[in-house]
Design an enzyme around this catalytic site. Structure first.
Site, mmCIF file in Angstrom:
data_model
loop_
_atom_site.group_PDB
_atom_site.id
_atom_site.type_symbol
_atom_site.label_atom_id
_atom_site.label_comp_id
_atom_site.label_asym_id
_atom_site.label_seq_id
_atom_site.Cartn_x
_atom_site.Cartn_y
_atom_site.Cartn_z
ATOM 1 N N SER A 191 0.802 -1.220 0.000
ATOM 2 C CA SER A 191 0.000 0.000 0.000
ATOM 3 C C SER A 191 0.836 1.271 0.000
ATOM 4 O O SER A 191 0.432 2.292 -0.567
ATOM 5 C CB SER A 191 -0.953 -0.002 1.201
ATOM 6 O OG SER A 191 -0.248 -0.206 2.405
ATOM 7 N N HIS A 241 1.486 4.773 4.293
ATOM 8 C CA HIS A 241 0.636 5.467 3.338
ATOM 9 C C HIS A 241 1.082 6.906 3.127
ATOM 10 O O HIS A 241 1.206 7.369 1.983
ATOM 11 C CB HIS A 241 -0.811 5.434 3.825
ATOM 12 C CG HIS A 241 -1.420 4.069 3.786
ATOM 13 N ND1 HIS A 241 -2.758 3.830 4.022
ATOM 14 C CD2 HIS A 241 -0.875 2.852 3.532
ATOM 15 C CE1 HIS A 241 -3.010 2.543 3.913
ATOM 16 N NE2 HIS A 241 -1.871 1.920 3.633
#
Length: 294
Positions: A191, A241
């Site tokens: 991610s 992230h």
């Protein structure tokens, strides 16, 4: 007549675009546009203008970032998905490999065992963890994101530049995780790298003067999912992230900045080098901090 809608690419009718071929004026999307001396041309006009003979690499069709247009504009994305899937099955068959690949700063596998982790020189974990998933839904979610975000971006940047954005975004996310989380907290997943592709996509949309609201809404939604827990079933690393998003946006600016000539490659690859040095500095700083605790 609806004048508020962008035209659609003549080769990809499902894609809106604000760019047209400078020769035939047909609308073209980032995957189809080829950089010309003035503006962009479609593949058909480039072929008509170049004939059937072989052209030197310097005169080959170029994409938006200045890279050579590839026959398969999504090849690297497919390979990255394949690697992630392969690592998933390896971890499924041999679960012991997970602890050797996941991001761990400093840990003991069992009482009395030697200390292991990034702080002991296992720096491979910073990138191997980016390709590691242990739950099928985690893998599927990330690979769908990689396909839908990464495919169009690869077409716009070219293979080498796109791969640099992916790997450096993954490294940037891992560096921030290593710096800000407890050293014995395991982290894994693609991610961070995918958020990096998202950051570069924001820059791409701005560069092409696309409608920014859908892109901004997507970024905000993904950040909300990062910071707001929903049932507590999934532990999300906001550090990965945010680190990936910032890294990808910076690299996207460098790759798509409207600079021509030799300075263009200097800006692009020079920025990649600077980002790598900054990430390495953060990693070494955290390693020195953990080493002092020994």
């Amino acid at each position: 007549m609806d004048t508020g809608r962008l035209p659609r690419c003549y080769r990809h009718p499902d894609r809106d675009t604000g760019i047209s071929c400078t020769r035939c004026e047909r609308p073209i999307c980032p995957e189809c546009m080829i950089s010309a001396s003035v503006g962009f041309q479609c593949p058909e006009c480039v072929r008509e203008g170049s004939g059937t003979g072989h052209r030197p690499a310097a005169n080959a069709p170029r994409n938006l970032a200045g890279g050579v247009v590839a026959a398969d504009p999504q090849l690297v994305t497919k390979i990255l998905i394949g690697i992630n899937v392969a690592v998933f099955f390896v971890a499924l068959i041999a679960p012991a490999v997970v602890i050797q690949l996941e991001l761990l700063g400093r840990y003991r596998e069992f009482p009395g065992a030697p200390i292991e982790g990034i702080s002991t020189g296992q720096y491979h974990r910073l990138l191997t963890s980016v390709f590691l998933h242990v739950e099928w839904w985690h893998l599927v979610g990330n690979m769908l994101g990689l396909w839908f975000i990464g495919g169009p971006l690869e077409a716009a940047l070219g293979r080498a530049r796109y791969l640099a954005v992916y790997l450096l975004s993954g490294l940037g996310g891992s560096a921030l995780v290593y710096l800000l989380t407890p050293s014995n907290t395991p982290t894994l997943g693609a991610s961070g790298a995918i958020f990096g592709l998202l950051g570069a996509t924001v820059v791409l949309a701005r560069r092409l003067r696309y409608e920014m609201r859908p892109v901004i809404v997507m970024v905000v939604l993904m950040l909300v999912l990062t910071f707001v827990p929903f049932g507590g079933a999934l532990s999300i690393s906001w550090q990965a992230h945010v680190g990936g998003l910032i890294t990808g946006a910076v690299l996207g600016l460098a790759m798509l900045w409207p600079v021509t000539g030799r300075n263009r490659a200097l800006v692009q690859w020079g920025t990649c080098a600077v980002v790598f040095v900054l990430a390495a500095s953060v990693i070494l700083l955290r390693t020195a901090e953990l080493t002092e605790l020994t």
